[in-house]
Write an enzyme that holds these catalytic residues in place. Structure first.
Site, PDB file in Angstrom:
ATOM      1  N   ASP A  70      54.736 -16.984  19.584  1.00 22.06           N
ATOM      2  CA  ASP A  70      53.778 -15.882  19.463  1.00 22.06           C
ATOM      3  C   ASP A  70      53.611 -15.218  20.843  1.00 22.06           C
ATOM      4  O   ASP A  70      53.433 -15.910  21.854  1.00 22.06           O
ATOM      5  CB  ASP A  70      52.430 -16.395  18.965  1.00 22.06           C
TER       6      ASP A  70
ATOM      7  N   ASN B 264      49.119  -3.559  22.999  1.00 26.89           N
ATOM      8  CA  ASN B 264      49.204  -2.353  22.159  1.00 26.89           C
ATOM      9  C   ASN B 264      48.054  -1.392  22.449  1.00 26.89           C
ATOM     10  O   ASN B 264      48.252  -0.178  22.521  1.00 26.89           O
ATOM     11  CB  ASN B 264      49.185  -2.736  20.672  1.00 26.89           C
TER      12      ASN B 264
ATOM     13  N   ASP C  97      56.370  -1.629  20.465  1.00 31.82           N
ATOM     14  CA  ASP C  97      57.654  -1.826  19.778  1.00 31.82           C
ATOM     15  C   ASP C  97      58.758  -2.143  20.780  1.00 31.82           C
ATOM     16  O   ASP C  97      59.617  -3.007  20.535  1.00 31.82           O
ATOM     17  CB  ASP C  97      58.026  -0.574  18.976  1.00 31.82           C
TER      18      ASP C  97
ATOM     19  N   GLU D 141      53.925 -10.020  15.892  1.00 27.25           N
ATOM     20  CA  GLU D 141      54.432 -10.400  17.217  1.00 27.25           C
ATOM     21  C   GLU D 141      54.904 -11.852  17.224  1.00 27.25           C
ATOM     22  O   GLU D 141      55.032 -12.469  18.287  1.00 27.25           O
ATOM     23  CB  GLU D 141      53.343 -10.212  18.284  1.00 27.25           C
TER      24      GLU D 141
END
Length: 488
Positions: free
Chosen positions: A362, A370, A379, A406
């Site tokens: 993770d 983000n 991305d 993620e």
């Protein structure tokens, strides 16, 4: 109902007119024959132009059939009124009355597999030209331009007409019974109705009227010859029958008839070639060779076409399967591929007698990444991390996938807990060494947390148990401060 009344009225008019004016009965019959032929051809052209975005060539072929039959009528009238010939079987008109079936036979021999292939059309046209040549040779072996020399020759011509009409009626009926699409059923229904009616009517007329002591033409018997064209007109003008329940052919029958239909043309050429063998041995042998080569070449090319289609479908299926098991953003395998791989490797643990390891990865503080840098940068971060993980995994049998969001996962077959822990540390170090800036993280860069679990197939545990254990280990790694590795 109106169409039926109009057609019936024209038939009655024909019968009444030749009865009232027998001295011009022959001319009246020729007029009505021509009128019905023109109307039948016009109906075929109309159906071709209104059948869809493109004209249906099958209906146009039927229009050509009617045009050839009209040529026979015109030549018969010429023999009667220009040449003053009363012979019932003049060669020129007989030739067109026989050859008119060739366009119809081409349509009945068409196969959906090769319907749009130029080579199939080319083979059919070559066989059609051979068939026309054979008809010419056969007709003029029996009669001259002036007509039949006697009753045996006239009866031979009538029998030849019977054979070809019966063949066309059977072929059309078979195609009708095997029609799986409504538009095909409409077409073959009209063709079948015409040739069945034409076979019955013309057979009776030729043998019991025309050859019945050579009666004078232009009598009320001539109305019989209007009937097939009247039936064709009514069938061609009927709608496509949407919503109507009709015969639904078995799939095997459909495929069998579609595959065997090209034989109709070759069989016609072969049969007629044998018939002309005595009078024209060279032409007969050429016809037999053309029939055999034609059907063999067509079968071979059809098989090649099917192999080509199968290869294209296989490639397309592989592409679709690749898309179905591939994550479009990172180009890694997706969750579906991960589940399939994990299940396979889980069942192989007993065979190998070695455990399978699962690593759940993770990205730490990715939401903050983000929020701070935007989703496009997020991305790009996912792509870079995915590429780094894929590069660091050394063994070819280790399987990396994007689990979702993620999160990533690694399935490592034949790996102990110590080996899995070592691999996880190497992956964590690789991501950390990239130094991707993340001001939303206390480490200031992008890092990952990894949970490790190993297991083997047993009655009390399945791959879901391994997944839950790795997920629990990941939770502990994140709870302990992140940028860490924890093992179940």
């Amino acid at each position: 109902m109106r169409d039926y009344l109009i057609v019936f009225a024209v038939l009655v008019l024909h019968a009444v007119s030749v009865s009232v004016a027998p001295e011009i009965g022959m001319a009246l019959s020729y007029f009505f024959f021509g009128a019905f032929g023109v109307a039948a051809g016009a109906a075929a052209v109309h159906r071709a132009l209104t059948s869809g975005r493109r004209p249906d060539p099958r209906w146009l072929a039927l229009a050509l059939t009617m045009a050839l039959w009209l040529c026979g009528v015109a030549l018969s009238a010429r023999q009667s009124y220009v040449l003053d010939n009363a012979n019932p079987a003049p060669g020129d008109s007989m030739f067109f009355y026989i050859i008119y079936v060739v366009p119809a036979l081409v349509t009945l021999s068409s196969s959906p597999v090769a319907a749009r292939k130029r080579w199939a059309l080319g083979i059919d046209l070559v066989l059609a030209c051979m068939l026309a040549t054979l008809f010419y040779a056969r007709v003029f072996a029996l009669v001259t331009m002036e007509g039949a020399a006697g009753r045996p020759e006239a009866e031979a011509i009538a029998t030849m007409l019977d054979i070809e009409n019966i063949f066309l009626a059977v072929a059309a009926t078979v195609r009708l019974l095997a029609a799986e699409r409504q538009r095909d059923a409409v077409f073959y229904r009209a063709v079948s109705i015409f040739f069945v009616a034409y076979t019955l009517v013309v057979g009776y007329y030729n043998h019991f009227v025309a050859l019945g002591d050579y009666p004078d033409f232009g009598s009320s018997w001539d109305v019989m010859l209007d009937i097939p064209f009247a039936a064709w007109l009514l069938a061609a003008r009927r709608g496509d029958g949407h919503g109507r329940v009709r015969w639904r052919p078995p799939v095997f029958l459909v495929r069998f008839v579609q595959s065997a239909s090209p034989v109709f043309m070759a069989l016609s050429v072969l049969t007629l070639g044998l018939m002309v063998m005595n009078d024209h041995p060279g032409l007969g042998m050429a016809a037999c060779a053309a029939a055999v080569l034609g059907i063999g070449l067509r079968s071979t090319l059809t098989q090649v076409s099917l192999v080509e289609v199968e290869s294209r479908l296989t490639a397309r299926q592989a592409t679709l399967e690749g898309l179905a098991f591939r994550d479009s953003l990172t180009e890694l395998a997706n969750r579906r591929a991960l589940d399939a791989t994990l299940l396979t490797e889980w069942h192989r643990t007993v065979e190998r007698n070695e455990p399978v390891a699962l690593l759940m990865i993770d990205i730490d503080f990715f939401k903050q990444f983000n929020d701070r840098y935007g989703h496009l940068e997020g991305d790009e971060c996912l792509r870079r991390v995915a590429s780094a993980l894929a590069t660091r995994i050394g063994r070819g049998e280790d399987f990396l996938a994007r689990y979702g969001g993620e999160e990533f996962a690694v399935v490592a077959p034949a790996t102990t807990l110590a080996g899995a822990h070592q691999l996880a540390q190497a992956l964590r170090d690789t991501v950390q060494s990239m130094g991707i800036k993340n001001d939303g993280s206390p480490y200031g860069i992008v890092t990952v947390s990894i949970g490790v679990a190993v297991g083997m197939e047993s009655p009390d545990a399945g791959p879901l148990s391994l997944l839950q254990a790795a997920d629990s280990a990941l939770y502990r790694a994140k709870a302990g401060g992140r940028n860490a590795v924890a093992a179940a």
